[in-house]
Design a protein around this motif. Structure first.
Motif, PDB file in Angstrom:
ATOM      1  N   VAL A   1      33.121  57.551  49.058  1.00  0.00           N
ATOM      2  CA  VAL A   1      33.888  56.781  50.040  1.00  0.00           C
ATOM      3  C   VAL A   1      34.899  55.855  49.356  1.00  0.00           C
ATOM      4  N   GLY A   2      34.579  55.387  48.137  1.00  0.00           N
ATOM      5  CA  GLY A   2      35.478  54.474  47.429  1.00  0.00           C
ATOM      6  C   GLY A   2      36.868  55.054  47.247  1.00  0.00           C
ATOM      7  N   ASP A   3      36.934  56.347  46.842  1.00  0.00           N
ATOM      8  CA  ASP A   3      38.238  57.014  46.677  1.00  0.00           C
ATOM      9  C   ASP A   3      38.991  57.082  47.998  1.00  0.00           C
ATOM     10  N   LEU A   4      38.265  57.419  49.073  1.00  0.00           N
ATOM     11  CA  LEU A   4      38.900  57.552  50.390  1.00  0.00           C
ATOM     12  C   LEU A   4      39.376  56.199  50.897  1.00  0.00           C
ATOM     13  N   GLN A   5      38.591  55.151  50.636  1.00  0.00           N
ATOM     14  CA  GLN A   5      39.012  53.803  51.034  1.00  0.00           C
ATOM     15  C   GLN A   5      40.298  53.396  50.326  1.00  0.00           C
ATOM     16  N   LYS A   6      40.349  53.704  49.042  1.00  0.00           N
ATOM     17  CA  LYS A   6      41.540  53.351  48.264  1.00  0.00           C
ATOM     18  C   LYS A   6      42.755  54.118  48.783  1.00  0.00           C
ATOM     19  N   PHE A   7      42.564  55.410  49.054  1.00  0.00           N
ATOM     20  CA  PHE A   7      43.651  56.248  49.579  1.00  0.00           C
ATOM     21  C   PHE A   7      44.144  55.732  50.928  1.00  0.00           C
ATOM     22  N   LEU A   8      43.216  55.468  51.851  1.00  0.00           N
ATOM     23  CA  LEU A   8      43.595  55.073  53.214  1.00  0.00           C
ATOM     24  C   LEU A   8      43.739  53.559  53.396  1.00  0.00           C
ATOM     25  N   GLN A   9      43.511  52.804  52.295  1.00  0.00           N
ATOM     26  CA  GLN A   9      43.581  51.336  52.366  1.00  0.00           C
ATOM     27  C   GLN A   9      42.702  50.848  53.533  1.00  0.00           C
ATOM     28  N   ALA A  10      41.461  51.320  53.535  1.00  0.00           N
ATOM     29  CA  ALA A  10      40.604  51.160  54.714  1.00  0.00           C
ATOM     30  C   ALA A  10      39.318  50.397  54.410  1.00  0.00           C
ATOM     31  N   GLU A  11      38.784  49.777  55.477  1.00  0.00           N
ATOM     32  CA  GLU A  11      37.444  49.188  55.442  1.00  0.00           C
ATOM     33  C   GLU A  11      36.439  50.317  55.688  1.00  0.00           C
ATOM     34  N   TYR A  12      35.157  50.052  55.421  1.00  0.00           N
ATOM     35  CA  TYR A  12      34.142  51.088  55.584  1.00  0.00           C
ATOM     36  C   TYR A  12      32.949  50.551  56.374  1.00  0.00           C
ATOM     37  N   TYR A  13      32.478  51.362  57.339  1.00  0.00           N
ATOM     38  CA  TYR A  13      31.275  51.009  58.108  1.00  0.00           C
ATOM     39  C   TYR A  13      30.354  52.228  58.110  1.00  0.00           C
TER      40      TYR A  13
END
Length: 999
Positions: A412-424
């Motif tokens: 998820v860390g890579d995807l968060q960085k790509f999408l500049q997103a929070e995670y739940y």
């Protein structure tokens, strides 16, 4: 807007702007009177418009109809054009009769019933029926702007003749109002106006405004229903049966990141209720922030299911739901002045839609993008297309929020960085899932705490005879009979053939008592499948359905699959033997899920696939727990132990693996859309992609700059880009430009591997396109990527070739497949001349399509070519989509103007592949050929008939149609009619727009 939509809405009236149209007549009258008596025309116009407005505000309204291209216009108190009173009465009677004649018989019965119910009225039954049928649009015509008066949208001023500008303005205004009233009448269904309804609408309007202000101010007090009007909560209860939200759903909607409009990724197990959260966020965007929304889903069937499900909300809450799948979708989409749009798209169509919005500088109109199954980022060319789409949105729009959801995410860390997103994330499941594996006759529970991952659970308690043991060594019958017929069961099999074999084997050894369970419903299902197959039923299904068993895989037609899914959901079928695609498709939960083997085809099961399959176990609100049982052979025991212990697979960028559909395609569109036109700008963009995040991991040999350099050089060599890039100066400010061929390629979404070949074939076609039939055109529209999986039957090939006319046989010669080659192949002779196998296979596939368009019967064509029905239908769907792509390709190249009209018609034929009269009905989401035939035969022959249908009447009239399906069909038809009305409105306004340079 197509002629179909105009015919659907206004009978024989060809166009708003045709010579015999209402607007043309108004034009003639107005010009005539302007010459003699300008003031009289002004007064007459005011009276007409006054009557139109009074109709909108619940008084008597204008009645109009078209019959034999004659339009009758009735004014209420004072006739603007001095109609004779007796003529007016006669006209009204003819009008009523013509409108009633146009309605299907089932609808006439419905209106007669309404007459009886309202017999207390002072009106005579005949005049009352006229008021109900003809004046059904007496309800106030609302726009979504009425929900939020301060939303920045205002209704058009009604005093059109007070402006002292040119006569052109007068004509435009009058046309606008007449057209608006016609559109309103076409869309209206409500028969009577109730004060209670008006009050409810007023409350709804106020609540939406409060919700919008609340969300904009990011206040803690979010209003009645997560910033939405309480009507939304009522609609979820009415349409979905949802009374309350799960605790995690509430927590997720209350996240600070959502209140601040940050991007969000959330992950929960399958069946946890992820979609409901996304739908509430979508409604907040549409209603409160008044922005368009894009929802990206992985498969066409899921897109269509979602369009059906959300159309009801759109009708009630005043937004449009538009389908972008297969060959459907408009690029760029119509810019709506008032209503907002929810675009529901497949990955490929979503990408094309975003490209068109960027090109027209409208990307900021898109307030929200929701991606279901976000893990698809790691899956081949489709993953590359999804990554490209999201990267472009992130780079070009700072106001568009992105929400991604999935049940199977790991890195998820890579995807968060790509999408500049929070995670739940949350591990919630509405029903407990118990995982087991079976080795021989012993069942073990999956236990992460145990040393080898398993603990003993029980022995199978089922007596096997010698014959049965031989037929069913994996004890599938023992496992399924523990739950069926009272509960449901899914058996996932590695191959399609295995699905059919398992279904037959289970039925062979089931007790006769199983046939008695819902026997009549099962007979109805077989009858329905027979109608779908034009008299033919699959022999396997004919054998298994009486036992409540069926198979489900891509070899079935869309109609067959849908019927089987509906029967399973209703409990008529209790066991489905299916392939892994069912786990990723429509939601069909079961009490028990059995995995026949830890394989998908010949590949060992991945953890993501395993989780998706077992996630189907447990039905919320029905089961207290769901069970999954994986059948394991001794040889696979160690691999299975690793499988259940291992984490989910990581999600990696596919831009490098999919060269022509990945990085090269992305680089081409970046230059074409002017997002990045120098090497430096391109490199800047690429750093913001998932590939940019994972570059060091995915490409250790080359730097990102070198990868970009190689890609750009390749595009220049192919003639798709112009510019100069070399190792020495690739960081310079040298500007790249796109060539006409490059622009056509990215706008047509053509695979770069085939764009030059397609161009050459279309160019060659200009020299001698055979138009005696559509065979030559079908060859051009046959997808290149399907040829590798095609193995022609040479006797069938020769037989089909010999049935062609001389001109059609010439097509084979033109494309490079001589008759002598086919003859020698069929007779088994040696071939000396080298013939391109891809061309040979493509021509064979075009023969299938040609036969299909002539016969419009998938069953007979699949038998004729000895292929599965599902394969033939998949070929048809792929050809429709590719024809649509070629059409967009040709629109960008002036030399191919001649193909535009030909491909427009061909795309339509391939999309529906039915008799012409059924096409308007099949435009409605979820209405496939069998259902369209039922509706047409019942008298519902146009889109307007369907939009004005009463769901209760539909249920009584149409066989095998549930109340929920009837409501969805009517809502989808209304939504489509509403879209077409909006499109007509935009067209008319564009046509009569006053140029800004006129003083």
């Amino acid at each position: 807007c197509s002629n179909d939509s105009e015919e659907d809405m206004f009978g024989d009236c060809d166009s708003f702007c045709g010579n015999d149209s209402l607007l043309a007549q108004v034009d003639d009258i107005e010009h005539k009177y302007l010459q003699d008596k300008n003031t009289d025309v002004k007064a007459a116009g005011e009276i007409i418009l006054g009557n139109l407005q009074s109709g909108i505000h619940q008084k008597k309204q204008d009645n109009f109809s078209t019959s034999e291209n004659v339009v009758v216009l009735k004014a209420d108190k004072e006739d603007a054009f001095q109609m004779n009173e007796s003529d007016q009465v006669d006209s009204n009677q003819e009008l009523t009769e013509s409108i009633l004649d146009d309605l299907p018989s089932s609808q006439l019965l419905y209106f007669e019933k309404m007459d009886e119910l309202s017999s207390g009225s002072r009106l005579s039954p005949a005049s009352e029926r006229r008021n109900k049928c003809v004046n059904s649009s007496s309800d106030k015509i609302r726009s979504p702007s009425s929900f939020c008066p301060d939303a920045g949208h205002r209704n058009r001023p009604t005093d059109f003749f007070s402006d002292s500008k040119s006569d052109l303005f007068k004509t435009e205004s009058l046309k606008d109002h007449l057209k608006s009233a016609m559109t309103g009448n076409a869309k209206a269904q409500t028969l009577q106006v109730s004060k209670t309804k008006q009050l409810k609408e007023a409350v709804l309007s106020e609540e939406i405004c409060v919700a919008r202000k609340t969300i904009e101010s990011s206040s803690v007090d979010i209003g009645p229903f997560y910033g939405l009007p309480s009507k939304v909560k009522d609609l979820f209860r009415q349409f979905r049966g949802i009374e309350t939200l799960y605790e995690w759903q509430h927590d997720c909607l209350m996240l600070e990141s959502l209140q601040q409009r940050k991007n969000l990724i959330y992950s929960l197990p399958t069946s946890g209720g992820k979609t409901l959260v996304a739908e509430i966020i979508i409604l907040q965007e549409l209603l409160c922030r008044q922005k368009d929304v894009l929802m990206i889903l992985p498969y066409v069937a899921i897109v269509q299911e979602k369009v059906r499900g959300l159309s009801s909300f759109g009708i009630e809450l005043g937004f449009l739901v538009e389908e972008y799948a297969g060959s459907k979708g408009r690029f760029p989409p119509i810019k709506r002045r008032i209503k907002k749009s929810l675009y529901i798209a497949t990955i490929e169509k979503g990408h094309a839609l975003v490209n068109s919005l960027i090109e027209t500088e409208r990307i900021d109109d898109l307030g929200l993008v929701v991606v279901d199954e976000l893990h698809m980022l790691g899956e081949g060319s489709r993953g590359a297309a999804l990554e490209t789409t999201l990267a472009k949105i992130l780079y070009t729009s700072k106001n568009t929020q992105i929400i991604g959801m999935s049940a199977t995410l790991n890195n998820v860390g890579d995807l968060q960085k790509f999408l500049q997103a929070e995670y739940y994330t949350n591990n919630f499941r509405p029903v407990e899932l118990k995982e087991y594996i079976k080795i021989r006759d012993t069942i073990y529970a999956v236990d992460s705490k145990a040393e080898n991952g398993f603990t003993f659970s029980r022995l199978l308690n089922f007596t096997y005879s010698g014959n049965l043991e031989k037929a069913d060594p994996d004890h599938i019958i023992a496992l399924v009979t523990e739950v069926i017929p009272k509960n449901s069961c899914l058996v996932f099999c590695p191959t399609k053939k295995n699905c059919e074999n398992v279904a037959l084997m289970v039925c062979k050894y089931l007790q006769k008592a199983f046939r008695a369970h819902r026997e009549r419903d099962k007979q109805d299902l077989i009858k329905n499948l027979k109608n779908i197959g034009n008299g033919s039923v699959c022999p396997v299904l004919k054998q298994t359905i009486p036992f409540g068993v069926a198979y489900h895989h891509s070899g079935l037609t869309n109609d067959e699959r849908k019927s089987i899914e509906e029967a399973y959901s209703a409990g008529v079928l209790c066991l489905l033997a299916c392939t892994a695609t069912l786990a990723a498709g429509v939601n069909l939960p079961a009490r028990r899920v059995i995995l026949r083997a830890p394989y998908v085809a010949n590949d060992f099961l991945k953890k993501n696939q395993y989780k998706q399959m077992i996630g189907r176990a447990g039905r919320a609100g029905i089961d207290s727990a769901g069970e999954s049982i994986l059948i394991v052979q001794e040889k696979d025991k160690r691999l299975v132990q690793d499988l259940v212990k291992s984490p989910l697979e990581n999600c990696y960028s596919n831009l490098l693996l999919e060269l022509t559909k990945g990085i090269q395609s992305l680089l081409l569109s970046l230059v074409g859309l002017k997002i990045a036109v120098t090497h430096e700008e391109v490199e800047n963009f690429m750093r913001s992609t998932l590939l940019g995040v994972q570059q060091q991991l995915l490409s250790k040999e080359k730097s990102l700059s070198e990868i970009i350099n190689d890609g750009l050089e390749n595009l220049i060599e192919k003639g798709l880009l112009k510019g100069r890039i070399s190792e020495k100066d690739h960081n310079s400010k040298c500007t790249l430009t796109i060539t006409p061929l490059g622009k056509a390629t990215y706008k047509g979404s053509i695979d770069l591997a085939y764009c030059n070949l397609l161009y050459r074939e279309l160019k060659k076609g200009l020299e001698g396109l055979i138009l005696e039939s559509n065979l030559h055109l079908l060859y051009l529209a046959t997808p290149y990527d399907m040829t590798s999986n095609c193995s022609p039957d040479w006797m069938i090939y020769l037989r089909q070739f010999n049935q062609l006319s001389a001109a059609e046989q010439k097509v084979a010669d033109i494309v490079g497949v001589p008759e002598s080659f086919i003859t020698k192949k069929a007779s088994g002779q040696a071939i000396r001349k080298n013939v391109d196998s891809a061309v040979v296979n493509r021509l064979y596939l075009s023969f299938i399509l040609y036969t299909l368009l002539k016969e419009t019967n998938i069953w007979s064509v699949s038998e004729k070519f000895n292929m599965s029905r599902g394969y033939v239908q998949n070929l048809l769907n792929s050809a429709a989509s590719f024809a649509s792509c070629i059409l967009h390709f040709c629109e960008e190249l002036e030399e191919f103007w001649v193909y535009k009209a030909l491909l427009t018609e061909l795309t339509k034929q391939l999309t529906y592949c039915v008799k012409t009269e059924l096409i308007p009905l099949m435009e409605v989401a979820g209405v496939l050929e069998a259902r369209a035939k039922q509706l047409y035969n019942a008298g519902y022959k146009t889109l307007a008939h369907l939009a004005n249908a009463n769901p209760e009447t539909l249920v009584k009239t149409i066989e095998h149609l549930s109340r929920r399906q009837a409501k969805q069909i009517v809502s989808s038809a209304k939504m489509l009619l509403s879209e077409k009305a909006e499109a007509l409105q935009e067209e008319v306004e564009e046509l009569f727009k006053v140029p800004t340079d006129i003083p």
